[in-house]
Scaffold this motif. Structure first.
Motif, PDB file in Angstrom:
ATOM      1  N   TYR A  29       0.896  -1.074   0.026  1.00 30.16           N
ATOM      2  CA  TYR A  29      -0.006  -0.063   0.044  1.00 30.16           C
ATOM      3  C   TYR A  29       0.984   1.284   0.057  1.00 30.16           C
ATOM      4  CZ  TYR A  29      -3.633   3.067   1.845  1.00 30.16           C
ATOM      5  OH  TYR A  29      -4.750   4.299   1.963  1.00 30.16           O
ATOM      6  N   PHE A  30       0.789   1.773  -1.061  1.00 28.04           N
ATOM      7  CA  PHE A  30       1.868   3.239  -1.455  1.00 28.04           C
ATOM      8  C   PHE A  30       0.970   4.390  -1.114  1.00 28.04           C
ATOM      9  CE2 PHE A  30       3.718  -0.500  -3.788  1.00 28.04           C
ATOM     10  CZ  PHE A  30       5.019  -0.252  -3.289  1.00 28.04           C
ATOM     11  N   HIS A  31       1.370   5.437  -0.278  1.00 29.93           N
ATOM     12  CA  HIS A  31       0.722   6.613  -0.309  1.00 29.93           C
ATOM     13  C   HIS A  31       1.757   7.271  -1.417  1.00 29.93           C
ATOM     14  CE1 HIS A  31      -1.860   5.896   3.210  1.00 29.93           C
ATOM     15  NE2 HIS A  31      -0.827   5.584   3.799  1.00 29.93           N
ATOM     16  N   LEU A  32       1.033   8.091  -2.115  1.00 25.97           N
ATOM     17  CA  LEU A  32       1.695   8.842  -3.410  1.00 25.97           C
ATOM     18  C   LEU A  32       2.118   9.889  -3.014  1.00 25.97           C
ATOM     19  CD1 LEU A  32      -0.299   7.384  -6.552  1.00 25.97           C
ATOM     20  CD2 LEU A  32       1.764   6.511  -5.474  1.00 25.97           C
ATOM     21  N   ARG A  33       3.340  10.442  -2.945  1.00 27.71           N
ATOM     22  CA  ARG A  33       3.717  11.797  -2.631  1.00 27.71           C
ATOM     23  C   ARG A  33       3.459  12.721  -3.806  1.00 27.71           C
ATOM     24  NH1 ARG A  33       9.012  10.112   0.178  1.00 27.71           N
ATOM     25  NH2 ARG A  33       8.189   9.393   2.177  1.00 27.71           N
ATOM     26  N   PRO A  34       2.775  13.745  -3.919  1.00 23.53           N
ATOM     27  CA  PRO A  34       2.572  14.341  -5.107  1.00 23.53           C
ATOM     28  C   PRO A  34       3.685  15.204  -5.764  1.00 23.53           C
ATOM     29  CG  PRO A  34       0.937  15.025  -3.457  1.00 23.53           C
ATOM     30  CD  PRO A  34       1.988  14.052  -2.648  1.00 23.53           C
ATOM     31  N   ASN A  35       3.904  14.907  -6.888  1.00 29.47           N
ATOM     32  CA  ASN A  35       4.861  15.474  -7.767  1.00 29.47           C
ATOM     33  C   ASN A  35       4.058  16.577  -8.262  1.00 29.47           C
ATOM     34  OD1 ASN A  35       3.399  14.333  -9.957  1.00 29.47           O
ATOM     35  ND2 ASN A  35       4.665  12.460 -10.123  1.00 29.47           N
ATOM     36  N   PRO A  36       4.659  17.412  -9.347  1.00 26.73           N
ATOM     37  CA  PRO A  36       3.932  18.678  -9.562  1.00 26.73           C
ATOM     38  C   PRO A  36       2.756  18.105 -10.286  1.00 26.73           C
ATOM     39  CG  PRO A  36       6.356  18.966  -9.693  1.00 26.73           C
ATOM     40  CD  PRO A  36       6.239  17.514  -9.401  1.00 26.73           C
ATOM     41  N   TYR A  37       2.827  17.229 -11.330  1.00 23.16           N
ATOM     42  CA  TYR A  37       1.687  16.556 -12.246  1.00 23.16           C
ATOM     43  C   TYR A  37       0.458  16.146 -11.383  1.00 23.16           C
ATOM     44  CZ  TYR A  37      -1.204  13.621 -15.050  1.00 23.16           C
ATOM     45  OH  TYR A  37      -2.366  13.291 -15.729  1.00 23.16           O
ATOM     46  N   LEU A  38       0.995  15.288 -10.362  1.00 26.20           N
ATOM     47  CA  LEU A  38      -0.235  14.708  -9.468  1.00 26.20           C
ATOM     48  C   LEU A  38      -0.914  15.663  -8.693  1.00 26.20           C
ATOM     49  CD1 LEU A  38       1.288  10.989  -8.337  1.00 26.20           C
ATOM     50  CD2 LEU A  38      -0.674  11.477  -9.624  1.00 26.20           C
ATOM     51  N   GLN A  39      -0.142  16.687  -8.108  1.00 24.38           N
ATOM     52  CA  GLN A  39      -0.452  17.730  -7.292  1.00 24.38           C
ATOM     53  C   GLN A  39      -1.357  18.453  -8.035  1.00 24.38           C
ATOM     54  OE1 GLN A  39      -0.040  17.966  -4.061  1.00 24.38           O
ATOM     55  NE2 GLN A  39      -1.753  19.417  -4.127  1.00 24.38           N
ATOM     56  N   ALA A  40      -1.328  18.963  -9.169  1.00 23.26           N
ATOM     57  CA  ALA A  40      -2.346  19.689  -9.941  1.00 23.26           C
ATOM     58  C   ALA A  40      -3.736  18.724 -10.173  1.00 23.26           C
ATOM     59  CB  ALA A  40      -1.655  19.937 -11.169  1.00 23.26           C
ATOM     60  N   TRP A  41      -3.435  17.394 -10.565  1.00 22.40           N
ATOM     61  CA  TRP A  41      -4.611  16.718 -10.815  1.00 22.40           C
ATOM     62  C   TRP A  41      -5.301  16.550  -9.704  1.00 22.40           C
ATOM     63  CZ3 TRP A  41      -5.678  11.272  -9.435  1.00 22.40           C
ATOM     64  CH2 TRP A  41      -6.748  10.893 -10.124  1.00 22.40           C
ATOM     65  N   PHE A  59      -2.482   0.086  -4.528  1.00 16.95           N
ATOM     66  CA  PHE A  59      -2.649  -1.026  -3.897  1.00 16.95           C
ATOM     67  C   PHE A  59      -1.862  -1.964  -4.859  1.00 16.95           C
ATOM     68  CE2 PHE A  59      -5.750   0.601  -1.229  1.00 16.95           C
ATOM     69  CZ  PHE A  59      -5.564   0.128  -0.042  1.00 16.95           C
ATOM     70  N   VAL A  60      -0.877  -2.680  -4.526  1.00 14.33           N
ATOM     71  CA  VAL A  60       0.038  -3.959  -5.547  1.00 14.33           C
ATOM     72  C   VAL A  60      -0.089  -5.170  -4.851  1.00 14.33           C
ATOM     73  CG1 VAL A  60       2.112  -4.166  -6.704  1.00 14.33           C
ATOM     74  CG2 VAL A  60       1.257  -1.676  -6.283  1.00 14.33           C
ATOM     75  N   GLY A  61      -0.707  -6.157  -5.440  1.00 15.88           N
ATOM     76  CA  GLY A  61      -0.601  -7.408  -4.888  1.00 15.88           C
ATOM     77  C   GLY A  61      -0.487  -8.547  -5.843  1.00 15.88           C
ATOM     78  N   LYS A  62      -0.245  -9.605  -5.485  1.00 16.08           N
ATOM     79  CA  LYS A  62       0.117 -10.882  -6.388  1.00 16.08           C
ATOM     80  C   LYS A  62      -1.147 -11.541  -6.337  1.00 16.08           C
ATOM     81  CE  LYS A  62       3.776 -13.296  -5.939  1.00 16.08           C
ATOM     82  NZ  LYS A  62       4.551 -12.945  -7.153  1.00 16.08           N
ATOM     83  N   LYS A  63      -1.490 -12.478  -7.449  1.00 13.23           N
ATOM     84  CA  LYS A  63      -2.570 -13.275  -7.496  1.00 13.23           C
ATOM     85  C   LYS A  63      -2.812 -13.889  -6.155  1.00 13.23           C
ATOM     86  CE  LYS A  63      -4.519 -17.212  -9.756  1.00 13.23           C
ATOM     87  NZ  LYS A  63      -4.263 -18.008 -11.064  1.00 13.23           N
ATOM     88  N   GLY A  64      -4.173 -13.968  -5.482  1.00 14.44           N
ATOM     89  CA  GLY A  64      -4.461 -14.674  -4.397  1.00 14.44           C
ATOM     90  C   GLY A  64      -4.330 -13.773  -3.127  1.00 14.44           C
ATOM     91  N   SER A 153      -5.479 -11.998 -10.258  1.00  9.93           N
ATOM     92  CA  SER A 153      -4.174 -12.005 -10.863  1.00  9.93           C
ATOM     93  C   SER A 153      -3.441 -10.965 -10.276  1.00  9.93           C
ATOM     94  CB  SER A 153      -4.244 -11.913 -12.453  1.00  9.93           C
ATOM     95  OG  SER A 153      -4.943 -10.397 -12.548  1.00  9.93           O
ATOM     96  N   ASP A 154      -2.018 -11.096 -10.606  1.00  7.61           N
ATOM     97  CA  ASP A 154      -1.082  -9.770 -10.101  1.00  7.61           C
ATOM     98  C   ASP A 154      -2.033  -8.517 -10.568  1.00  7.61           C
ATOM     99  OD1 ASP A 154       0.544 -11.773  -9.480  1.00  7.61           O
ATOM    100  OD2 ASP A 154       2.224 -11.040 -10.729  1.00  7.61           O
ATOM    101  N   ALA A 155      -1.885  -7.629  -9.635  1.00  7.19           N
ATOM    102  CA  ALA A 155      -2.838  -6.523  -9.684  1.00  7.19           C
ATOM    103  C   ALA A 155      -2.300  -5.232  -9.089  1.00  7.19           C
ATOM    104  CB  ALA A 155      -4.258  -6.795  -9.269  1.00  7.19           C
ATOM    105  N   ILE A 156      -2.885  -4.050  -9.590  1.00  2.00           N
ATOM    106  CA  ILE A 156      -2.520  -2.679  -9.115  1.00  2.00           C
ATOM    107  C   ILE A 156      -3.594  -1.860  -9.414  1.00  2.00           C
ATOM    108  CG2 ILE A 156      -1.083  -0.612  -9.426  1.00  2.00           C
ATOM    109  CD1 ILE A 156       1.284  -2.352 -10.710  1.00  2.00           C
ATOM    110  N   SER A 157      -3.908  -1.480  -8.230  1.00  2.00           N
ATOM    111  CA  SER A 157      -5.228  -0.349  -8.230  1.00  2.00           C
ATOM    112  C   SER A 157      -4.676   1.105  -7.617  1.00  2.00           C
ATOM    113  CB  SER A 157      -6.073  -0.793  -7.288  1.00  2.00           C
ATOM    114  OG  SER A 157      -6.603  -2.389  -7.534  1.00  2.00           O
ATOM    115  N   LEU A 158      -5.548   2.164  -8.370  1.00  2.00           N
ATOM    116  CA  LEU A 158      -5.032   3.399  -7.791  1.00  2.00           C
ATOM    117  C   LEU A 158      -6.456   3.652  -7.035  1.00  2.00           C
ATOM    118  CD1 LEU A 158      -4.041   6.312  -7.574  1.00  2.00           C
ATOM    119  CD2 LEU A 158      -5.461   6.856  -9.865  1.00  2.00           C
TER     120      LEU A 158
END
Length: 169
Positions: A29-41, A59-64, A153-158
């Motif tokens: 579970y990664f808390h995203l630090r805003p870079n200039p692009y993310l901060q503006a968005w 959120f980043v996880g392997k299958k299962g 499956s291996d998965a990444i979610s925002l």
């Protein structure tokens, strides 16, 4: 992570440890630090929604792997970026508009104890709705709704987290 007593825990780790934990089956579970692009968005999104304090995470996880049944004190939008993830969702009839998150394998926090029943659900009810997200899917989980996930499956979610708005606001 699950500790030796079966309790659900989380911890901060160094980047060098994250890969080993991922390989061992931990959901990251990664808390995203805003870079200039993310901060503006993020600022634009918060303004359009009329809220402050929007948080972005991955959120980043392997299958299962996934998350156990729990509820959050905030509203969440999840955008599936990679892989597939199945969500179990159920309205929470015990606690409405909670002010704290809660995972059933943990003790009920002090403030939450004042307005919730003793016997909260401890597992996903059979009547829970199951929804599978594929890349590009978006899911809204309202504040206080029970939810848990399993990656198909291996998965990444925002995750886009909207903090609760107080009644005074």
């Amino acid at each position: 992570l699950e500790d030796a007593n079966g309790r659900y825990i989380s911890t901060s780790v160094l980047p060098s440890s994250a890969h080993a934990l991922y390989q061992a089956g931990a959901t990251l579970y990664f808390h995203l630090r805003p870079n200039p692009y993310l901060q503006a968005w993020k600022s634009s999104l918060a303004s359009q929604l009329g809220v402050t304090g929007v948080q972005l995470s991955l959120f980043v996880g392997k299958k299962g792997t996934g998350t156990r049944l729990h509820f959050d004190a905030n509203d969440n939008f999840t955008v599936q970026l990679l892989g597939e993830k199945t969500w179990s969702l159920h309205r929470n009839d015990s606690v409405r508009e909670p002010t704290q998150n809660w995972v059933p394998s943990t003790e009920v926090p002090g403030e939450l104890r004042y307005y919730c029943p003793e016997d909260l659900e401890r597992e996903v009810p059979r009547t829970a709705r199951r929804v599978t997200l594929a890349p590009g899917s978006v899911l809204y989980v309202p504040r206080g709704h029970w939810h848990g996930t399993v990656s198909r499956s291996d998965a990444i979610s925002l995750n886009i987290c909207l903090p609760p708005v107080s009644w005074a606001r």
